[in-house]
Design an enzyme around this catalytic site. Sequence first.
Site, PDB file in Angstrom:
ATOM      1  N   GLY A 119       0.831  -1.191   0.000  1.00 53.26           N
ATOM      2  CA  GLY A 119       0.000   0.000   0.000  1.00 53.26           C
ATOM      3  C   GLY A 119       0.868   1.243   0.000  1.00 53.26           C
ATOM      4  O   GLY A 119       1.994   1.233   0.505  1.00 53.26           O
ATOM      5  N   CYS A 120       0.333   2.332  -0.550  1.00 53.31           N
ATOM      6  CA  CYS A 120       1.167   3.529  -0.707  1.00 53.31           C
ATOM      7  C   CYS A 120       1.493   4.184   0.632  1.00 53.31           C
ATOM      8  O   CYS A 120       2.630   4.626   0.858  1.00 53.31           O
ATOM      9  CB  CYS A 120       0.514   4.521  -1.665  1.00 53.31           C
ATOM     10  SG  CYS A 120      -1.182   4.989  -1.268  1.00 53.31           S
ATOM     11  N   LEU A 121       0.525   4.246   1.561  1.00 55.70           N
ATOM     12  CA  LEU A 121       0.832   4.787   2.878  1.00 55.70           C
ATOM     13  C   LEU A 121       1.813   3.878   3.609  1.00 55.70           C
ATOM     14  O   LEU A 121       2.772   4.346   4.241  1.00 55.70           O
ATOM     15  CB  LEU A 121      -0.441   4.955   3.717  1.00 55.70           C
ATOM     16  CG  LEU A 121      -1.229   6.262   3.526  1.00 55.70           C
ATOM     17  CD1 LEU A 121      -1.932   6.287   2.182  1.00 55.70           C
ATOM     18  CD2 LEU A 121      -2.234   6.449   4.655  1.00 55.70           C
ATOM     19  N   ALA A 122       1.582   2.577   3.505  1.00 56.70           N
ATOM     20  CA  ALA A 122       2.478   1.620   4.144  1.00 56.70           C
ATOM     21  C   ALA A 122       3.897   1.768   3.619  1.00 56.70           C
ATOM     22  O   ALA A 122       4.864   1.708   4.393  1.00 56.70           O
ATOM     23  CB  ALA A 122       1.970   0.198   3.925  1.00 56.70           C
ATOM     24  N   ALA A 124       5.493   4.388   2.508  1.00 60.78           N
ATOM     25  CA  ALA A 124       6.182   5.551   3.069  1.00 60.78           C
ATOM     26  C   ALA A 124       6.589   5.308   4.515  1.00 60.78           C
ATOM     27  O   ALA A 124       7.695   5.671   4.934  1.00 60.78           O
ATOM     28  CB  ALA A 124       5.289   6.785   2.962  1.00 60.78           C
TER      29      ALA A 124
END
Length: 323
Positions: free
Chosen positions: A132-135, A137
């Site tokens: 996932g994109c938040l994960a 980062a």
Amino acid sequence: MIRVGIIGGSGYAAGELVRILINHPDVQLQWIHSRTVAGQRVVDVHQGLHGEIDMNFSSTYDLTNIDVLFCCRPAGKTREFLAQNQIPEGLKIIDLARDYRIEDGTHDFVYGLSELNRKPMVRGALHVANPGCLAMAVELSLIPLAKNLLLNSDIHTTVITGSTSAGIEPRPSSHYSWRNDNMVVYRPFAHQQEGEILQTLRAMQQSFKAKLHMVPMRGPFSRGIMAVSYLDCPLELADVIKLYQDYFDDHNFTFITSKIPDLKDVVNTNKCIVHLDKIDGKLLITAVIDNLLKGGAGNAVHTMNLLFGLEETTGLTMKSVAF
């Protein structure tokens, strides 16, 4: 040439994927499948590709004429697709949804954080689950500490994300009139990507028992993610910086900088830029990525390069927008 098929081709991540793949020197794009816009020209949906591609979205797909399948449909739909179709032996699959990110014993998908799992991808993995994109980062902010067993206090992180992280389907929080000049907290301490972050950190540091306090926020911009995290750390700042530099030294897309980064340092690139500081005994970590590239399509192509033994940066040397 690597023959590529894409399902779920009308969304933001798929559009970025097409943009990268049509310029990739080792790729032949066979078909782009979509249930919602089948028959339409690709450039009528992904308008930034005018003059670069002459294809229509397909209503059918042939899994026997491709070497790798990119799955860009919503959560739950990849499992559904694989259950409904006979998958050729040896077909490589890269899932951009969250269907296979959690290792629960029911699948063989490798978690596609290349800065952590490059070896299994190089050594014969068939299936990869894009993070996932938040994960992504948050994980890139913390994995050097986990490797060195330094996650020994609660972690507090605020993650601000652009509107494209929510996907192309219209919803109240993606309207320009709402999103512009506005910010809001959403799913505090309960975001669906927390599970994969904790899975990653605990795999690297089995003694990690502290809590992750994550507060996601919707930002007034289209693309990009900034993750700002802090925690206790006994090391001096210079030692922490060296630890991060050593960890990412042989990785091609994550960089440590002495300047606090902003989103425009990474938008339109596959980079993650990390800044470290020590204030009143707290280690402060700032990381920025492009949610659609490093947090999505760019990382997916990176993993494809690894699966097929290519140089990692092939097709991914893009410049940030900067201004």
